[in-house]
Scaffold this motif. Structure first.
Motif, short mmCIF file in Angstrom:
data_model
loop_
_atom_site.label_atom_id
_atom_site.label_comp_id
_atom_site.label_asym_id
_atom_site.label_seq_id
_atom_site.Cartn_x
_atom_site.Cartn_y
_atom_site.Cartn_z
N TYR A 68 -4.76 15.69 6.22
CA TYR A 68 -3.65 15.62 7.17
C TYR A 68 -2.34 15.38 6.43
CZ TYR A 68 -7.68 14.79 10.14
OH TYR A 68 -8.89 14.90 10.75
N PRO A 69 -1.22 15.87 6.98
CA PRO A 69 0.08 15.71 6.29
C PRO A 69 0.77 14.38 6.57
CG PRO A 69 0.37 17.05 8.25
CD PRO A 69 -1.12 16.77 8.14
N SER A 70 0.23 13.57 7.46
CA SER A 70 0.93 12.37 7.90
C SER A 70 0.93 11.26 6.86
CB SER A 70 0.28 11.83 9.18
OG SER A 70 0.30 12.80 10.21
N TRP A 71 2.00 10.48 6.90
CA TRP A 71 2.12 9.28 6.07
C TRP A 71 2.27 8.06 6.98
CZ3 TRP A 71 1.87 9.57 0.76
CH2 TRP A 71 2.03 10.84 0.19
N GLY A 72 1.84 6.91 6.47
CA GLY A 72 2.11 5.67 7.18
C GLY A 72 3.49 5.15 6.83
N GLN A 73 3.77 3.92 7.28
CA GLN A 73 5.09 3.33 7.03
C GLN A 73 5.18 2.68 5.66
OE1 GLN A 73 2.70 1.76 8.58
NE2 GLN A 73 2.71 -0.27 7.62
N GLY A 74 4.04 2.47 5.03
CA GLY A 74 4.01 1.86 3.71
C GLY A 74 4.02 0.34 3.77
N THR A 75 3.66 -0.26 2.65
CA THR A 75 3.71 -1.71 2.52
C THR A 75 4.35 -2.05 1.18
OG1 THR A 75 2.41 -3.76 2.68
CG2 THR A 75 1.35 -1.91 1.57
N GLN A 76 5.29 -2.99 1.21
CA GLN A 76 6.07 -3.32 0.02
C GLN A 76 5.29 -4.27 -0.88
OE1 GLN A 76 9.42 -2.40 -1.04
NE2 GLN A 76 8.70 -3.41 -2.91
N VAL A 77 5.21 -3.93 -2.15
CA VAL A 77 4.63 -4.81 -3.17
C VAL A 77 5.73 -5.12 -4.17
CG1 VAL A 77 2.99 -4.99 -5.07
CG2 VAL A 77 2.30 -3.92 -2.90
N THR A 78 5.99 -6.41 -4.35
CA THR A 78 7.00 -6.86 -5.30
C THR A 78 6.36 -7.82 -6.28
OG1 THR A 78 8.75 -6.64 -3.63
CG2 THR A 78 9.25 -7.96 -5.58
N VAL A 79 6.45 -7.48 -7.56
CA VAL A 79 5.87 -8.32 -8.62
C VAL A 79 7.03 -8.91 -9.40
CG1 VAL A 79 4.28 -8.46 -10.54
CG2 VAL A 79 3.89 -6.78 -8.71
N SER A 80 7.21 -10.21 -9.26
CA SER A 80 8.35 -10.86 -9.88
C SER A 80 8.10 -12.35 -10.03
CB SER A 80 9.61 -10.63 -9.04
OG SER A 80 10.72 -11.34 -9.56
N SER A 81 8.66 -12.92 -11.09
CA SER A 81 8.55 -14.36 -11.26
C SER A 81 9.77 -15.06 -10.67
CB SER A 81 8.40 -14.70 -12.74
OG SER A 81 9.46 -14.13 -13.49
#
Length: 113
Positions: free
Chosen positions: A100-113
């Motif tokens: 299918y061509p659909s995408w979700g809204q995504g989820t943000q991953v932030t790697v930071s100290s």
């Protein structure tokens, strides 16, 4: 209609772990490969991991040995276990079905100290 809902992102320190989930509905989940992509600011979306309908997995070189993709066909859900996270893993993570061509809204991953 096709719906892909990603979850599990957040802020984590370098070396930490996160487990992303993607719940799918409106698709024939079990018969298609599933993918995890990511897109960092100012960069193109890239394929991170893939899993076939029978569980064969592949990974981009930068995450091999650190990330693990899996699926639960009974729950129409695909997972991405991310260990030993690095700042360069910071991105919005998306899942996608091969059929299918659909995408979700995504989820943000932030790697930071």
């Amino acid at each position: 209609q096709v719906q892909l809902v990603e979850s599990g992102g957040g802020l984590v320190q370098p070396g930490g772990s996160l487990r992303l989930s993607c719940a799918a509905s409106g698709i024939a989940f079990s018969i298609h490969s599933m993918y995890w992509y990511r897109q960092a600011p100012g960069k193109e979306r890239e394929l991170v991991a893939a899993i076939t309908s029978n569980g064969f997995t592949t990974y981009t070189d930068s995450v091999k040995g650190r990330f693990s993709i899996s699926r639960d066909n009974a729950k129409n859900t695909v997972y991405l276990q991310m260990n030993s996270l690095k700042p360069e893993d910071t991105a919005v993570y998306y899942c996608k079905s091969a059929g299918y061509p659909s995408w979700g809204q995504g989820t943000q991953v932030t790697v930071s100290s």
